[in-house]
Design a protein around this motif. Structure first.
Motif, PDB file in Angstrom:
ATOM      1  N   LEU A 118      45.674 122.116 -26.516  1.00 24.08           N
ATOM      2  CA  LEU A 118      44.600 121.126 -26.617  1.00 24.08           C
ATOM      3  C   LEU A 118      45.170 119.722 -26.813  1.00 24.08           C
ATOM      4  CD1 LEU A 118      42.063 123.076 -28.853  1.00 24.08           C
ATOM      5  CD2 LEU A 118      41.612 122.226 -26.548  1.00 24.08           C
ATOM      6  N   ARG A 119      46.240 119.620 -27.586  1.00 20.11           N
ATOM      7  CA  ARG A 119      46.860 118.307 -27.845  1.00 20.11           C
ATOM      8  C   ARG A 119      47.440 117.729 -26.560  1.00 20.11           C
ATOM      9  NH1 ARG A 119      52.086 116.759 -30.162  1.00 20.11           N
ATOM     10  NH2 ARG A 119      51.848 114.805 -31.326  1.00 20.11           N
ATOM     11  N   TRP A 120      48.157 118.552 -25.767  1.00 15.51           N
ATOM     12  CA  TRP A 120      48.698 118.093 -24.491  1.00 15.51           C
ATOM     13  C   TRP A 120      47.570 117.687 -23.547  1.00 15.51           C
ATOM     14  CZ3 TRP A 120      52.402 116.436 -21.335  1.00 15.51           C
ATOM     15  CH2 TRP A 120      52.249 116.613 -19.964  1.00 15.51           C
ATOM     16  N   ASN A 121      46.569 118.544 -23.419  1.00 19.62           N
ATOM     17  CA  ASN A 121      45.452 118.265 -22.522  1.00 19.62           C
ATOM     18  C   ASN A 121      44.746 116.975 -22.903  1.00 19.62           C
ATOM     19  OD1 ASN A 121      42.184 118.942 -22.171  1.00 19.62           O
ATOM     20  ND2 ASN A 121      43.438 119.359 -20.366  1.00 19.62           N
ATOM     21  N   TYR A 122      44.500 116.797 -24.210  1.00 16.55           N
ATOM     22  CA  TYR A 122      43.851 115.578 -24.681  1.00 16.55           C
ATOM     23  C   TYR A 122      44.673 114.343 -24.322  1.00 16.55           C
ATOM     24  CZ  TYR A 122      42.408 111.777 -27.607  1.00 16.55           C
ATOM     25  OH  TYR A 122      42.016 110.527 -28.024  1.00 16.55           O
ATOM     26  N   ALA A 123      45.979 114.398 -24.575  1.00 17.35           N
ATOM     27  CA  ALA A 123      46.834 113.235 -24.323  1.00 17.35           C
ATOM     28  C   ALA A 123      46.861 112.868 -22.844  1.00 17.35           C
ATOM     29  CB  ALA A 123      48.245 113.500 -24.837  1.00 17.35           C
ATOM     30  N   THR A 124      46.864 113.867 -21.942  1.00 21.75           N
ATOM     31  CA  THR A 124      46.877 113.546 -20.515  1.00 21.75           C
ATOM     32  C   THR A 124      45.578 112.868 -20.098  1.00 21.75           C
ATOM     33  OG1 THR A 124      46.001 115.724 -19.817  1.00 21.75           O
ATOM     34  CG2 THR A 124      48.402 115.490 -19.986  1.00 21.75           C
ATOM     35  N   VAL A 125      44.467 113.303 -20.675  1.00 18.06           N
ATOM     36  CA  VAL A 125      43.172 112.726 -20.295  1.00 18.06           C
ATOM     37  C   VAL A 125      43.054 111.282 -20.760  1.00 18.06           C
ATOM     38  CG1 VAL A 125      40.673 112.860 -20.650  1.00 18.06           C
ATOM     39  CG2 VAL A 125      41.970 114.936 -20.151  1.00 18.06           C
ATOM     40  N   VAL A 126      43.335 111.029 -22.036  1.00 23.41           N
ATOM     41  CA  VAL A 126      43.176 109.663 -22.532  1.00 23.41           C
ATOM     42  C   VAL A 126      44.179 108.735 -21.862  1.00 23.41           C
ATOM     43  CG1 VAL A 126      44.677 109.871 -24.561  1.00 23.41           C
ATOM     44  CG2 VAL A 126      42.738 108.295 -24.611  1.00 23.41           C
ATOM     45  N   TRP A 127      45.394 109.236 -21.584  1.00 21.31           N
ATOM     46  CA  TRP A 127      46.381 108.410 -20.888  1.00 21.31           C
ATOM     47  C   TRP A 127      45.913 108.098 -19.467  1.00 21.31           C
ATOM     48  CZ3 TRP A 127      50.422 105.341 -21.351  1.00 21.31           C
ATOM     49  CH2 TRP A 127      51.163 105.028 -20.204  1.00 21.31           C
ATOM     50  N   GLY A 128      45.417 109.093 -18.747  1.00 21.77           N
ATOM     51  CA  GLY A 128      44.989 108.878 -17.367  1.00 21.77           C
ATOM     52  C   GLY A 128      43.880 107.853 -17.267  1.00 21.77           C
ATOM     53  N   ILE A 129      42.852 107.998 -18.092  1.00 23.60           N
ATOM     54  CA  ILE A 129      41.714 107.071 -18.028  1.00 23.60           C
ATOM     55  C   ILE A 129      42.134 105.665 -18.455  1.00 23.60           C
ATOM     56  CG2 ILE A 129      39.425 106.550 -18.954  1.00 23.60           C
ATOM     57  CD1 ILE A 129      38.984 109.563 -19.274  1.00 23.60           C
ATOM     58  N   ALA A 130      42.855 105.571 -19.563  1.00 23.16           N
ATOM     59  CA  ALA A 130      43.234 104.250 -20.086  1.00 23.16           C
ATOM     60  C   ALA A 130      44.195 103.526 -19.154  1.00 23.16           C
ATOM     61  CB  ALA A 130      43.854 104.395 -21.477  1.00 23.16           C
ATOM     62  N   ASP A 188      51.597 106.016 -29.357  1.00 25.82           N
ATOM     63  CA  ASP A 188      51.628 107.387 -29.873  1.00 25.82           C
ATOM     64  C   ASP A 188      51.309 108.391 -28.770  1.00 25.82           C
ATOM     65  OD1 ASP A 188      52.301 106.491 -32.366  1.00 25.82           O
ATOM     66  OD2 ASP A 188      50.289 106.701 -33.223  1.00 25.82           O
ATOM     67  N   THR A 189      50.425 108.020 -27.845  1.00 27.49           N
ATOM     68  CA  THR A 189      50.077 108.918 -26.743  1.00 27.49           C
ATOM     69  C   THR A 189      51.269 109.113 -25.818  1.00 27.49           C
ATOM     70  OG1 THR A 189      47.751 108.242 -26.858  1.00 27.49           O
ATOM     71  CG2 THR A 189      48.485 109.304 -24.820  1.00 27.49           C
ATOM     72  N   LEU A 190      51.977 108.037 -25.516  1.00 29.54           N
ATOM     73  CA  LEU A 190      53.188 108.150 -24.700  1.00 29.54           C
ATOM     74  C   LEU A 190      54.223 109.051 -25.373  1.00 29.54           C
ATOM     75  CD1 LEU A 190      53.958 104.635 -23.171  1.00 29.54           C
ATOM     76  CD2 LEU A 190      53.886 106.814 -21.958  1.00 29.54           C
ATOM     77  N   MET A 228      52.127 107.290 -13.724  1.00 31.49           N
ATOM     78  CA  MET A 228      52.793 108.247 -14.604  1.00 31.49           C
ATOM     79  C   MET A 228      53.917 107.598 -15.402  1.00 31.49           C
ATOM     80  SD  MET A 228      52.996 111.457 -11.930  1.00 31.49           S
ATOM     81  CE  MET A 228      53.368 112.702 -13.161  1.00 31.49           C
ATOM     82  N   PRO A 229      54.154 108.097 -16.615  1.00 31.97           N
ATOM     83  CA  PRO A 229      55.346 107.651 -17.338  1.00 31.97           C
ATOM     84  C   PRO A 229      56.600 107.926 -16.507  1.00 31.97           C
ATOM     85  CG  PRO A 229      53.908 108.965 -18.756  1.00 31.97           C
ATOM     86  CD  PRO A 229      53.375 109.092 -17.367  1.00 31.97           C
ATOM     87  N   GLU A 230      57.666 107.155 -16.743  1.00 33.37           N
ATOM     88  CA  GLU A 230      58.858 107.259 -15.902  1.00 33.37           C
ATOM     89  C   GLU A 230      59.413 108.676 -15.832  1.00 33.37           C
ATOM     90  OE1 GLU A 230      63.352 105.283 -15.492  1.00 33.37           O
ATOM     91  OE2 GLU A 230      61.965 104.635 -17.086  1.00 33.37           O
ATOM     92  N   TRP A 231      59.477 109.376 -16.973  1.00 28.69           N
ATOM     93  CA  TRP A 231      60.046 110.723 -16.989  1.00 28.69           C
ATOM     94  C   TRP A 231      59.190 111.696 -16.190  1.00 28.69           C
ATOM     95  CZ3 TRP A 231      56.507 113.994 -19.002  1.00 28.69           C
ATOM     96  CH2 TRP A 231      55.566 113.451 -19.888  1.00 28.69           C
ATOM     97  N   ALA A 232      57.870 111.478 -16.197  1.00 25.63           N
ATOM     98  CA  ALA A 232      56.977 112.352 -15.432  1.00 25.63           C
ATOM     99  C   ALA A 232      57.102 112.065 -13.934  1.00 25.63           C
ATOM    100  CB  ALA A 232      55.533 112.157 -15.885  1.00 25.63           C
ATOM    101  N   GLY A 266      40.963 107.741 -12.889  1.00 27.05           N
ATOM    102  CA  GLY A 266      41.701 108.090 -14.103  1.00 27.05           C
ATOM    103  C   GLY A 266      41.672 109.584 -14.384  1.00 27.05           C
ATOM    104  N   LEU A 267      40.556 110.237 -14.089  1.00 29.98           N
ATOM    105  CA  LEU A 267      40.468 111.685 -14.277  1.00 29.98           C
ATOM    106  C   LEU A 267      41.379 112.413 -13.285  1.00 29.98           C
ATOM    107  CD1 LEU A 267      36.631 112.084 -14.885  1.00 29.98           C
ATOM    108  CD2 LEU A 267      38.469 112.337 -16.567  1.00 29.98           C
ATOM    109  N   GLN A 268      41.520 111.871 -12.080  1.00 29.25           N
ATOM    110  CA  GLN A 268      42.456 112.461 -11.119  1.00 29.25           C
ATOM    111  C   GLN A 268      43.898 112.313 -11.615  1.00 29.25           C
ATOM    112  OE1 GLN A 268      40.763 110.168  -7.709  1.00 29.25           O
ATOM    113  NE2 GLN A 268      40.796 112.131  -6.656  1.00 29.25           N
ATOM    114  N   CYS A 269      44.201 111.151 -12.186  1.00 27.57           N
ATOM    115  CA  CYS A 269      45.546 110.939 -12.744  1.00 27.57           C
ATOM    116  C   CYS A 269      45.813 111.934 -13.870  1.00 27.57           C
ATOM    117  CB  CYS A 269      45.673 109.513 -13.280  1.00 27.57           C
ATOM    118  SG  CYS A 269      45.546 108.230 -12.016  1.00 27.57           S
ATOM    119  N   ALA A 270      44.817 112.137 -14.728  1.00 28.29           N
ATOM    120  CA  ALA A 270      44.974 113.069 -15.837  1.00 28.29           C
ATOM    121  C   ALA A 270      45.177 114.488 -15.336  1.00 28.29           C
ATOM    122  CB  ALA A 270      43.741 112.999 -16.746  1.00 28.29           C
TER     123      ALA A 270
END
Length: 344
Positions: free
Chosen positions: A170-182, A223-225, A265-269, A74-78
Motif C-alpha cells: 500500500l505504501r509503494w502504491n500510494y507513493a507512485t500515485v501521489v508522485w505521478g499526479i503531482a 519524502d515521496t522520492l 520518472m525519477p532518474e533511477w526508474a 498523471g494517473l497514467q504515469c503512476a
C-alpha cells in the motif's frame, strides 16, 4: 491562503459555437458516455450544503485535480511506475480486466483495450470523487476500493505470494500515485504549484492513503522520492511495462505519450526502462508539444460539472467540520469479488 482556481470565463457572444467549443462539446460528450454515465453513479457533488468533503475549497487538492487532462496523464504515469513492482504486475494480470484472457481463462500478456478503459474510468471516478465529492461520497468510494483490495491475493509464477492489503505494498502504491499526479501537475499545469505550495498537496493527499489502509506514508515531495527509491532492490522491468514502451510501440501518438510518461520518472526508474532524456533543447520542445496538447484539451473541455457543483456546495461557506478517515484496519466486512463488483 486560498488557491485561485482557474481564470474567469469569457462568454461567447457569437450566434454559433467557436471551433474549440465544438471540440469541447465532443470531448464532454465522450466523457459523459465513457466515464460519467458508467462510473459516477451514486456520487454526490452538489450536496449537502456547506460540506467541504475531504479537502475543501482552499485546498491544494482541489486546485491540482481541477485540470482534468493533467490528472488523467498523471494517473497514467503512476500506473507505469507502479508496474515496476512485479507483484503489482501480477496482481493486474490475475485480478483485473487490464490483460486479455484466452478461452481457457489464462492471461495472454496482451492489453485488453476495453479492460484498460474500465480501469481508467474507475480511477477517474475515485480521484475526482474523493477530491470534490461530499464526505459521504468519499468514504463510500474508499470502502469500495478497500473491498476490492481485500479480494486481491495470490501467488506469482515465481512462487512469491502477493496481498493487496500488505501495508508495504500500500505504501509503494500510494507513493507512485501521489508522485505521478503531482509531477504531471508540476510539468504541464499552466500555473503549477511549487515548493511549499506543492508540498501542501503531498501533505493533504495522505488522507487518501490512510483511508485505504496505508501507514507510514510520505507527506512531502522529498519524502515521496525517498520512499520510492527505497523499493528499488525489489523492482524490475516487467513484461507489462516492456510491451507498452519504447520500440514496442508503433503508433506515433502512443509513442509520444509513452515518452512523456517516462520523462516524469525519477532518474533511477528511467534507467530501469532504459530511458535517457534528450538534450535540454529537445526535451523542452517535446514537453512543449505535450503541454499544448493537455492544456488545449482542458480549454476545450472546460470545468467539470462535478467541480462546479462542489464549489456551489460550499459557496455559502463551510458549515460541516472536516473529518478524518474512519477506517480501522481489519474492520471491513468480508466480501467476495462478485459482491464487490455488484456494489460498483
Amino acid at each position: 491562503m486560498p488557491l485561485t482556481l482557474g481564470a474567469p470565463s469569457i462568454p461567447n457572444v457569437l450566434p454559433f459555437p467557436l471551433p474549440h467549443q465544438l471540440m469541447g462539446m465532443w470531448l464532454n460528450g465522450r466523457f459523459d458516455d465513457a466515464v460519467r454515465a458508467k462510473f459516477f453513479r451514486g456520487m454526490q457533488f452538489g450536496e449537502p450544503e456547506g460540506d467541504p468533503g475531504w479537502f475543501g475549497p482552499d485546498s491544494a487538492t482541489w486546485y491540482v485535480h481541477a485540470h482534468t487532462p493533467t490528472l488523467i496523464f498523471g494517473l497514467q504515469c503512476a500506473s507505469y511506475l507502479e508496474r515496476l513492482d512485479p507483484s503489482i504486475f501480477w496482481m493486474g494480470v490475475h485480478h483485473s480486466r487490464l490483460v486479455e484472457k484466452a478461452d481457457d481463462g489464462e492471461p495472454t500478456g496482451r492489453i485488453d483495450p476495453a479492460g484498460a478503459a474500465v480501469r481508467l474510468g474507475h480511477s477517474l471516478a475515485f480521484f475526482i470523487g474523493t477530491a470534490y465529492g461530499s464526505t459521504d461520497t468519499a468514504e463510500k468510494l474508499a470502502r469500495t476500493v478497500r473491498a476490492m483490495h481485500h479480494t486481491i491475493k495470490g501467488t506469482r509464477p515465481d512462487g512469491l505470494a502477493y496481498d493487496a492489503d500488505d501495508p508495504d505494498w500500500l505504501r509503494w502504491n500510494y507513493a507512485t500515485v501521489v508522485w505521478g499526479i503531482a509531477t504531471a501537475h508540476e510539468i504541464y499545469h499552466p500555473r503549477p504549484l511549487r515548493g511549499d505550495a506543492l508540498d501542501r498537496y503531498y501533505a493533504e493527499f495522505v488522507r487518501v492513503g490512510h483511508a485505504l489502509g496505508g501507514t507510514d506514508l510520505p507527506a512531502t515531495k522529498a519524502d515521496t522520492l525517498a520512499c520510492l527509491e527505497e523499493y528499488l532492490p525489489r523492482l524490475a522491468l516487467t513484461h507489462g511495462n516492456a510491451i507498452a514502451t519504447g520500440i514496442n510501440l508503433t503508433n506515433p501518438a502512443q509513442g509520444a505519450v509513452d515518452w512523456a510518461i517516462r520523462d516524469t520518472m525519477p532518474e533511477w526508474a528511467a534507467q530501469l526502462v532504459m530511458h535517457r532524456p534528450p538534450n535540454p533543447i529537445e526535451r523542452r520542445a517535446r514537453r512543449s508539444v505535450v503541454w499544448s496538447a493537455l492544456n488545449g484539451l482542458q480549454a476545450s473541455m472546460g470545468e467539470l460539472p462535478e467541480f462546479a457543483a462542489a464549489r456551489a456546495r460550499v459557496a455559502g461557506g463551510v458549515t460541516i467540520a472536516h473529518t478524518e478517515p474512519q477506517y480501522v484496519v481489519g474492520t471491513d466486512p468480508a466480501l467476495d469479488r462478485a459482491e464487490v463488483e455488484a456494489a460498483l
